[in-house]
Design an enzyme around this catalytic site. Sequence first.
Site, mmCIF file in Angstrom:
data_model
loop_
_atom_site.group_PDB
_atom_site.id
_atom_site.type_symbol
_atom_site.label_atom_id
_atom_site.label_comp_id
_atom_site.label_asym_id
_atom_site.label_seq_id
_atom_site.Cartn_x
_atom_site.Cartn_y
_atom_site.Cartn_z
ATOM 1 N N SER A 119 0.860 -1.192 0.000
ATOM 2 C CA SER A 119 0.000 0.000 0.000
ATOM 3 C C SER A 119 0.889 1.233 0.000
ATOM 4 O O SER A 119 2.006 1.197 0.536
ATOM 5 C CB SER A 119 -0.859 0.011 1.262
ATOM 6 N N TYR A 133 -1.578 -0.786 10.142
ATOM 7 C CA TYR A 133 -1.629 -1.315 8.775
ATOM 8 C C TYR A 133 -0.428 -0.810 7.979
ATOM 9 O O TYR A 133 0.235 -1.588 7.275
ATOM 10 C CB TYR A 133 -2.944 -0.855 8.153
HETATM 11 N N1 LIG Z 1 -8.562 -0.566 -1.920
HETATM 12 C C1 LIG Z 1 -7.590 0.237 -1.555
HETATM 13 O O1 LIG Z 1 -7.770 1.463 -1.521
HETATM 14 C C2 LIG Z 1 -6.232 -0.327 -1.220
HETATM 15 C C3 LIG Z 1 -5.181 0.590 -1.093
HETATM 16 C C4 LIG Z 1 -3.909 0.099 -0.776
HETATM 17 C C5 LIG Z 1 -3.709 -1.264 -0.611
HETATM 18 N N2 LIG Z 1 -4.762 -2.136 -0.737
HETATM 19 C C6 LIG Z 1 -4.482 -3.546 -0.543
HETATM 20 O O2 LIG Z 1 -4.892 -4.267 -1.685
HETATM 21 C C7 LIG Z 1 -5.255 -5.597 -1.314
HETATM 22 C C8 LIG Z 1 -6.637 -5.921 -1.853
HETATM 23 O O3 LIG Z 1 -7.573 -5.039 -1.277
HETATM 24 P P1 LIG Z 1 -9.020 -4.729 -1.864
HETATM 25 O O4 LIG Z 1 -9.189 -3.267 -1.778
HETATM 26 O O5 LIG Z 1 -9.216 -5.454 -3.136
HETATM 27 O O6 LIG Z 1 -9.886 -5.338 -0.669
HETATM 28 P P2 LIG Z 1 -11.063 -6.430 -0.692
HETATM 29 O O7 LIG Z 1 -11.591 -6.466 0.689
HETATM 30 O O8 LIG Z 1 -11.993 -6.154 -1.808
HETATM 31 O O9 LIG Z 1 -10.237 -7.754 -0.996
HETATM 32 C C9 LIG Z 1 -9.448 -8.398 -0.034
HETATM 33 C C10 LIG Z 1 -9.650 -9.877 -0.185
HETATM 34 O O10 LIG Z 1 -8.844 -10.554 0.786
HETATM 35 C C11 LIG Z 1 -9.626 -11.607 1.311
HETATM 36 N N3 LIG Z 1 -9.159 -11.991 2.629
HETATM 37 C C12 LIG Z 1 -9.349 -11.337 3.797
HETATM 38 N N4 LIG Z 1 -8.840 -12.035 4.822
HETATM 39 C C13 LIG Z 1 -8.319 -13.167 4.283
HETATM 40 C C14 LIG Z 1 -7.656 -14.299 4.835
HETATM 41 N N5 LIG Z 1 -7.444 -14.393 6.158
HETATM 42 N N6 LIG Z 1 -7.232 -15.282 4.002
HETATM 43 C C15 LIG Z 1 -7.456 -15.180 2.670
HETATM 44 N N7 LIG Z 1 -8.089 -14.148 2.089
HETATM 45 C C16 LIG Z 1 -8.511 -13.154 2.889
HETATM 46 C C17 LIG Z 1 -11.039 -11.045 1.379
HETATM 47 O O11 LIG Z 1 -12.023 -12.065 1.499
HETATM 48 C C18 LIG Z 1 -11.117 -10.289 0.073
HETATM 49 O O12 LIG Z 1 -11.595 -11.111 -0.975
HETATM 50 C C19 LIG Z 1 -5.178 -5.641 0.215
HETATM 51 O O13 LIG Z 1 -3.951 -6.218 0.601
HETATM 52 C C20 LIG Z 1 -5.227 -4.188 0.615
HETATM 53 O O14 LIG Z 1 -4.598 -3.956 1.846
HETATM 54 C C21 LIG Z 1 -6.020 -1.689 -1.042
#
Ligand SMILES: NC(=O)c1ccc[n+]([C@@H]2O[C@H](COP(=O)([O-])OP(=O)(O)OC[C@H]3O[C@@H](n4cnc5c(N)ncnc54)[C@H](O)[C@@H]3O)[C@@H](O)[C@H]2O)c1
Length: 234
Positions: free
Chosen positions: A122, A135
């Site tokens: 991130s 985080y």
């Molecule tokens: N959306 C944003 O703005 C953003 C910004 C920076 C980083 N991220 C990172 O990107 C990645 C994806 O995020 P997203 O926005 O698509 O979120 P999201 O919640 O849509 O997807 C995350 C996925 O991880 C799965 N997950 C959660 N706990 C789990 C576990 N214990 N074992 C296996 N799977 C698990 C969830 O079921 C979900 O499908 C994450 O690592 C998040 O930290 C997101």
Amino acid sequence: MTGGAGGIGRAIVRALAADGRRVVSGDIVEEAADEAALAVHLDVRDSGSVDAAVTWAERELGPIEILINTAGWDEFRSFLETDEEFWDRIIELNYKGCLRVCRRVVPGMVEREYGRVVNISSDAARVGSSLEAVYAGAKAGQVAFGKTLAREVARRGVTVNSVCPGPTETPLLEGMLGAGEASAKMVDALRRAVPMRRLGQPEDVAAAVAFLASEQAGFITGQTLSVSGGLTMA
Ligand SMILES: NC(=O)c1ccc[n+]([C@@H]2O[C@H](COP(=O)([O-])OP(=O)(O)OC[C@H]3O[C@@H](n4cnc5c(N)ncnc54)[C@H](O)[C@@H]3O)[C@@H](O)[C@H]2O)c1
């Protein structure tokens, strides 16, 4: 890949499938997995679950050449209002989850002298992010871990890189921002902070991941790539 049922994860599944890859999506949410991937139950907080999912994936599709660690989660909280239980939740999933999956998958890559690991970190890891202290630390740990692993496996044909999304429109971000006027204001403020004046789309992140997972990216390792419309230029 892990977290393949989420917003960014689904876009990565589709990008890899479009490149002709056969994909297994491991997630705690099975039913929501994308049709472009085989789905397997995976909880990255549990080594037994990681082992079972990886064993199943290798039985179905053969040795893993590409590993994308996408599973992650956060909730906006002032650090001064957090407790150790919350820290553990964040670190177990965002940091140790990635360690567990790498520990299980990377030895095979090293043995076969080929692998591409891409960790979804991130921009919070690079520049900090208000209300995301723990985080941000976990994601920064993931970046530093990736660089170190990259050094250790560089001569064995395995690359390890990090992709850092900025605010990206996914269920996670929607959940963190909540609904209502305050949330709309926050989205607007986020947009205005981005030089390109928009939030990221999952496909923006997936394109960078697909490149780092490709054959062509073989001389790129230990790198950290922000996908955030210029929000972070470090
Ligand atoms: N959306 C944003 O703005 C953003 C910004 C920076 C980083 N991220 C990172 O990107 C990645 C994806 O995020 P997203 O926005 O698509 O979120 P999201 O919640 O849509 O997807 C995350 C996925 O991880 C799965 N997950 C959660 N706990 C789990 C576990 N214990 N074992 C296996 N799977 C698990 C969830 O079921 C979900 O499908 C994450 O690592 C998040 O930290 C997101």
